[in-house]
Design an enzyme around this catalytic site. Structure first.
Site, PDB file in Angstrom:
ATOM      1  N   HIS A  57       1.017  -0.923  -0.061  1.00  0.00           N
ATOM      2  CA  HIS A  57      -0.038  -0.278  -0.078  1.00  0.00           C
ATOM      3  C   HIS A  57       0.706   1.368  -0.272  1.00  0.00           C
ATOM      4  O   HIS A  57       1.831   0.938   0.316  1.00  0.00           O
ATOM      5  CB  HIS A  57      -1.502  -0.308   0.938  1.00  0.00           C
ATOM      6  CG  HIS A  57      -2.096  -0.959   1.079  1.00  0.00           C
ATOM      7  ND1 HIS A  57      -3.080  -1.488   1.779  1.00  0.00           N
ATOM      8  CD2 HIS A  57      -2.361  -1.929   0.409  1.00  0.00           C
ATOM      9  CE1 HIS A  57      -4.037  -2.021   2.191  1.00  0.00           C
ATOM     10  NE2 HIS A  57      -3.134  -2.624   0.712  1.00  0.00           N
ATOM     11  N   GLU A  59       0.684   3.309   2.039  1.00  0.00           N
ATOM     12  CA  GLU A  59       1.606   4.127   3.607  1.00  0.00           C
ATOM     13  C   GLU A  59       2.387   3.496   3.460  1.00  0.00           C
ATOM     14  O   GLU A  59       3.871   3.807   4.297  1.00  0.00           O
ATOM     15  CB  GLU A  59       0.882   3.518   4.058  1.00  0.00           C
ATOM     16  CG  GLU A  59      -0.879   5.107   3.857  1.00  0.00           C
ATOM     17  CD  GLU A  59      -2.343   4.462   3.349  1.00  0.00           C
ATOM     18  OE1 GLU A  59      -3.177   4.473   3.604  1.00  0.00           O
ATOM     19  OE2 GLU A  59      -1.960   3.555   2.667  1.00  0.00           O
ATOM     20  N   CYS A  87      -5.941   2.340   5.836  1.00  0.00           N
ATOM     21  CA  CYS A  87      -7.012   0.550   6.814  1.00  0.00           C
ATOM     22  C   CYS A  87      -6.117   0.490   8.491  1.00  0.00           C
ATOM     23  O   CYS A  87      -5.200   1.019   8.649  1.00  0.00           O
ATOM     24  CB  CYS A  87      -6.615  -0.562   5.391  1.00  0.00           C
ATOM     25  SG  CYS A  87      -4.798  -1.123   5.193  1.00  0.00           S
ATOM     26  N   CYS A  90      -2.367  -0.446   6.874  1.00  0.00           N
ATOM     27  CA  CYS A  90      -1.697   0.512   7.371  1.00  0.00           C
ATOM     28  C   CYS A  90      -1.314   1.600   8.849  1.00  0.00           C
ATOM     29  O   CYS A  90      -0.360   2.520   9.374  1.00  0.00           O
ATOM     30  CB  CYS A  90      -1.889   1.569   5.809  1.00  0.00           C
ATOM     31  SG  CYS A  90      -1.983   0.334   4.916  1.00  0.00           S
TER      32      CYS A  90
END
Length: 148
Positions: A57, A59, A87, A90
């Site tokens: 992701h 992040e 999410c 993260c």
């Protein structure tokens, strides 16, 4: 407009640029930048398809890059700008970084850390809704095109 909000918009636009790169690569259009002392120290976008890695992701990639840049695992006095609410995965990683601020654009009502009650570090400040419309439009268009 106050200086902090002006800065937040400026740096969120950089995260949106990262999200557009993800979009052009067929990835879910999420982008992130990490800023320290008004300087971008890390930038990333989703790369789960490219890397065949569910943890890639924006992040997570930005955290790794920023930690490498500063030579440490804690992101004190740093702000992450991300186009979508983090999410749980993260948010958990951000908890451990002890990042000072998170600024995000669009809320994630299904998979966001708020819905899933994932805690952030107690000292982390959160600002939501910065460049929300632009972030949401990128995501909504991506998923509409996937359905068609």
């Amino acid at each position: 407009m106050n200086k902090k909000l002006t800065n937040d918009i400026f740096f969120m636009k950089k995260a949106i640029s990262e999200a557009k790169i993800a979009l052009s690569n067929g990835e879910v259009p999420v982008g992130a930048v990490i800023v320290a002392n008004n300087t971008v120290i890390a930038r990333a976008h989703n790369q789960t398809e490219l890397l065949n890695d569910v943890t890639a992701h924006a992040e997570m990639l930005a955290i790794t890059s920023a930690s490498s840049m500063i030579g440490g695992k804690y992101l004190h006095n740093c702000t992450m700008y991300v186009t979508l609410e983090p999410c749980s995965m993260c948010a958990g990683a951000l908890y451990w970084t002890q990042i000072s601020r998170i600024v995000y654009g669009a809320s994630d009502l299904k998979r966001g850390y708020i819905k899933n009650k994932t805690p952030l570090h107690p000292k982390t400040k959160v600002v939501s809704g910065v460049c929300k419309n632009e972030s949401e439009t990128l995501l909504n268009n991506f998923f509409e095109n996937k359905r068609n």
